[in-house]
Write a protein that holds these residues in place. Structure first.
Motif, PDB file in Angstrom:
ATOM      1  N   ASP A 105      -0.565  14.404 -11.432  1.00  0.00           N
ATOM      2  CA  ASP A 105      -0.784  13.252 -11.746  1.00  0.00           C
ATOM      3  C   ASP A 105       0.907  12.926 -11.747  1.00  0.00           C
ATOM      4  OD1 ASP A 105      -3.369  13.237 -12.407  1.00  0.00           O
ATOM      5  OD2 ASP A 105      -2.896  13.163 -14.661  1.00  0.00           O
ATOM      6  N   LYS A 106       1.771  13.822 -12.042  1.00  0.00           N
ATOM      7  CA  LYS A 106       3.114  13.331 -11.826  1.00  0.00           C
ATOM      8  C   LYS A 106       3.500  12.946 -10.330  1.00  0.00           C
ATOM      9  CE  LYS A 106       4.902  18.012 -11.488  1.00  0.00           C
ATOM     10  NZ  LYS A 106       5.781  19.319 -12.097  1.00  0.00           N
ATOM     11  N   THR A 107       2.892  13.303  -9.505  1.00  0.00           N
ATOM     12  CA  THR A 107       3.422  13.234  -8.071  1.00  0.00           C
ATOM     13  C   THR A 107       3.134  11.509  -8.003  1.00  0.00           C
ATOM     14  OG1 THR A 107       2.319  15.198  -7.616  1.00  0.00           O
ATOM     15  CG2 THR A 107       2.788  13.587  -5.661  1.00  0.00           C
ATOM     16  N   VAL A 108       2.547  10.985  -8.606  1.00  0.00           N
ATOM     17  CA  VAL A 108       2.505   9.473  -8.396  1.00  0.00           C
ATOM     18  C   VAL A 108       3.583   8.630  -8.478  1.00  0.00           C
ATOM     19  CG1 VAL A 108       0.047   9.375  -8.975  1.00  0.00           C
ATOM     20  CG2 VAL A 108       1.785   8.674 -10.553  1.00  0.00           C
ATOM     21  N   TYR A 109       4.570   9.407  -9.158  1.00  0.00           N
ATOM     22  CA  TYR A 109       5.914   8.650  -9.407  1.00  0.00           C
ATOM     23  C   TYR A 109       6.710   8.783  -8.170  1.00  0.00           C
ATOM     24  CZ  TYR A 109       4.239   8.510 -14.141  1.00  0.00           C
ATOM     25  OH  TYR A 109       3.385   8.444 -15.220  1.00  0.00           O
ATOM     26  N   SER A 128      -7.284  12.044 -10.062  1.00  0.00           N
ATOM     27  CA  SER A 128      -7.619  11.687 -11.570  1.00  0.00           C
ATOM     28  C   SER A 128      -7.562  10.125 -11.767  1.00  0.00           C
ATOM     29  CB  SER A 128      -6.450  12.442 -12.426  1.00  0.00           C
ATOM     30  OG  SER A 128      -5.244  11.624 -12.327  1.00  0.00           O
ATOM     31  N   TRP A 129      -8.519   9.561 -12.808  1.00  0.00           N
ATOM     32  CA  TRP A 129      -8.086   8.269 -13.226  1.00  0.00           C
ATOM     33  C   TRP A 129      -6.668   7.646 -13.211  1.00  0.00           C
ATOM     34  CZ3 TRP A 129     -10.633   3.782 -13.205  1.00  0.00           C
ATOM     35  CH2 TRP A 129     -10.231   2.788 -14.106  1.00  0.00           C
ATOM     36  N   LYS A 130      -5.612   8.433 -13.638  1.00  0.00           N
ATOM     37  CA  LYS A 130      -4.137   8.213 -13.733  1.00  0.00           C
ATOM     38  C   LYS A 130      -3.778   7.906 -12.242  1.00  0.00           C
ATOM     39  CE  LYS A 130       0.381   9.295 -15.329  1.00  0.00           C
ATOM     40  NZ  LYS A 130       1.283  10.215 -16.017  1.00  0.00           N
ATOM     41  N   GLN A 131      -4.176   8.924 -11.321  1.00  0.00           N
ATOM     42  CA  GLN A 131      -3.665   8.731  -9.938  1.00  0.00           C
ATOM     43  C   GLN A 131      -4.183   7.516  -9.278  1.00  0.00           C
ATOM     44  OE1 GLN A 131      -5.155  12.729  -8.944  1.00  0.00           O
ATOM     45  NE2 GLN A 131      -3.128  13.563  -8.716  1.00  0.00           N
ATOM     46  N   PHE A 132      -5.409   7.350  -9.548  1.00  0.00           N
ATOM     47  CA  PHE A 132      -6.096   6.006  -8.707  1.00  0.00           C
ATOM     48  C   PHE A 132      -5.448   4.740  -9.595  1.00  0.00           C
ATOM     49  CE2 PHE A 132      -9.397   2.942  -8.973  1.00  0.00           C
ATOM     50  CZ  PHE A 132      -9.477   2.802  -7.743  1.00  0.00           C
ATOM     51  N   THR A 133      -5.305   4.653 -10.734  1.00  0.00           N
ATOM     52  CA  THR A 133      -4.910   3.366 -11.562  1.00  0.00           C
ATOM     53  C   THR A 133      -3.309   3.055 -11.102  1.00  0.00           C
ATOM     54  OG1 THR A 133      -4.678   4.628 -13.478  1.00  0.00           O
ATOM     55  CG2 THR A 133      -6.704   3.412 -13.140  1.00  0.00           C
ATOM     56  N   TYR A 134      -2.748   4.301 -11.049  1.00  0.00           N
ATOM     57  CA  TYR A 134      -1.194   4.118 -10.750  1.00  0.00           C
ATOM     58  C   TYR A 134      -1.138   3.742  -9.296  1.00  0.00           C
ATOM     59  CZ  TYR A 134       3.966   4.735 -10.299  1.00  0.00           C
ATOM     60  OH  TYR A 134       5.250   4.418 -10.121  1.00  0.00           O
ATOM     61  N   MET A 135      -1.768   4.124  -8.331  1.00  0.00           N
ATOM     62  CA  MET A 135      -1.756   3.827  -7.112  1.00  0.00           C
ATOM     63  C   MET A 135      -1.926   2.393  -6.968  1.00  0.00           C
ATOM     64  SD  MET A 135      -0.063   6.251  -5.791  1.00  0.00           S
ATOM     65  CE  MET A 135       0.335   5.483  -4.297  1.00  0.00           C
ATOM     66  N   LEU A 136      -2.967   1.853  -7.601  1.00  0.00           N
ATOM     67  CA  LEU A 136      -3.344   0.490  -7.425  1.00  0.00           C
ATOM     68  C   LEU A 136      -1.887  -0.406  -7.647  1.00  0.00           C
ATOM     69  CD1 LEU A 136      -6.547  -0.160  -9.961  1.00  0.00           C
ATOM     70  CD2 LEU A 136      -6.156  -0.118  -7.377  1.00  0.00           C
TER      71      LEU A 136
END
Length: 450
Positions: A105-109, A128-136
């Protein structure tokens, strides 16, 4: 080289104008190929770049996977493959298609501040949901004529956020895609980390004042991939040969099915025989070493379980004997040794499989059994993966009628426990059976034993 989608679902996926499209829901539908075609519409734009994600780096470079398929396609169009420090393809115009992993998850940053006009996820249920929504939030475009958009492929996973996200497209009673809804566009916003849906965009815009995104799901399966069916018929056979749960998910696209009692082992799938019907080629006794005695507080503890299994010349497997007992640690060790001696006399079995629990204590226990059973061929193997994953190869053979049971007073107890897997109270015999089977199928030069 002519690169084009197949008529039908691939064309539908590549022609959708939705902001976000999920494609697949079963194996063999040509998902990866379609995902690799998508960026090609922009490769003459020198300012274009996109990124295709897999969850881990090995998934990108696995033989015949994402990178290998892209290598064949893209280099034929003049692209150069760059492999260090990151993997990407650069086309003659300067356009780039990047392939990277997004493991944590932290990789998105790592993508803070990025503007990526096209983001693709391969096997979206792995993210994960967090990965998907952050990349949006990184899905932005400053390139004239290119509106930011997202594409993703997926296979069924009833416990993933994807299953809930696409539930409008799935029959919630059967788990199968509602084909008439495939490709229909809906609209959503995310509020308080939850998606809110509508059939028209103004409904969300007027109520919440947030610009919605358009979305669709396009289901596909191997039956939509005529090229694969023609060129690799074995792939369909392989899907049909899987256990019931895996077959329902990957062949039939079932988003609701989960492992349940009777889906892996049914008693009537394993014939009981009075004699061993063919020559024994190899034989192994595998153990589950639970060491728990019955107490007033625990009247049904996990049992020590030993399964004696043989591989026959005709390719079948046979369970010759089963031992179970609620023993303390000393009793377990003595039982293992006594039964090893009996197996050597009765079946000329000299191979014993001992599981190794994780950690130093597990390693020391396994090594102590090697010393204790000096004179026998003792195999120790570290336990990896879930119980279901360990049992699946054995379950496939069981479901095909390739596992026989030698008649004995243990038959009923054995089939009762296996039939209740994975929801039953105990799975000691399943673990021991899976380990025996996996040990027998790892033997090299099997043909030399025939």
């Amino acid at each position: 080289m002519i690169i084009r989608p197949q008529p039908g679902k691939q064309e539908q996926f590549l022609s959708s104008n939705a902001d976000i499209v999920f494609y697949g829901g079963a194996a063999g539908g040509g998902k990866t190929y379609a995902a690799l075609i998508e960026p090609l519409r922009h490769i003459n734009n020198k300012n274009f770049s996109c990124i295709i994600f897999r969850r881990t780096s090995p998934q990108i470079i696995t033989p015949g996977g994402l990178w290998d398929t892209a290598l064949e396609m893209y280099t034929a169009l003049g692209a150069k493959d760059i492999r260090s420090p990151n993997r990407y393809f650069r086309f003659p115009s300067g356009a780039k298609i990047v392939m990277n992993h997004l493991q944590y998850d932290k990789t998105v940053y790592d993508y803070q501040g990025a503007q990526i006009p096209l983001i693709e996820f391969e096997e979206l249920t792995h993210f994960s949901w967090k990965q998907f929504t952050y990349m949006l939030t990184r899905n932005r475009s400053a390139i004239a004529g290119i509106k930011p958009y997202i594409r993703a492929t997926c296979n069924p996973d009833p416990d993933s956020w994807v299953a809930d996200f696409i539930k409008w497209y799935i029959d919630q009673d059967t788990g199968y895609a509602i084909q008439s809804r495939g490709g229909k566009i809906r609209w959503f916003i995310i509020l308080n980390d939850e998606p809110i849906w509508a059939d028209v965009p103004n409904e969300l815009l007027n109520k919440y004042g947030i610009e919605p995104k358009s979305f669709t799901f396009i289901p596909s399966s191997i039956y939509d991939n005529e090229i694969l069916l023609e060129n690799n018929r074995e792939y369909l056979a392989n899907l049909k040969a899987q256990d019931e749960v895996t077959k329902e998910q990957l062949l039939n696209g079932n988003w609701k099915i989960r492992p349940a009692s009777g889906l892996y082992f049914k008693a009537n799938q394993a014939p009981i025989v009075n004699v061993v019907p063919d020559k024994i080629i190899s034989i192994c006794r595998a153990w589950d070493l639970a060491a728990t005695e019955v107490t007033p507080q625990n009247k049904s503890p996990d049992k020590t379980a030993g399964v004696l299994m043989a591989r026959l010349r005709n390719g079948q497997f046979i369970i010759l004997d089963v031992f179970t007992g609620c023993l303390n640690a000393s009793g377990v060790r003595q039982a293992v040794r006594n039964i090893a001696m009996q197996d050597r006399v009765n079946y000329k079995c000299n191979t014993i499989h001992i599981p190794q629990d994780p950690g130093q204590a597990g390693k020391e226990q396994a090594q102590s059994y090697v010393s204790f059973l000096a004179g026998f061929n003792v195999q120790t193997e570290r336990i990896n993966g879930s119980k279901i994953n360990r049992a699946e190869p054995f379950a496939v053979q069981w479901q095909q009628g390739n596992v026989l049971l030698l008649r004995g007073d243990w038959n009923k107890l054995y089939t009762n426990e296996l039939s209740s897997f994975p929801d039953g109270l105990h799975d000691d015999l399943v673990d021991a059976s899976a380990d025996a089977f996996n040990s027998l199928t790892k033997i090299r030069n099997f043909e030399a034993l025939l």
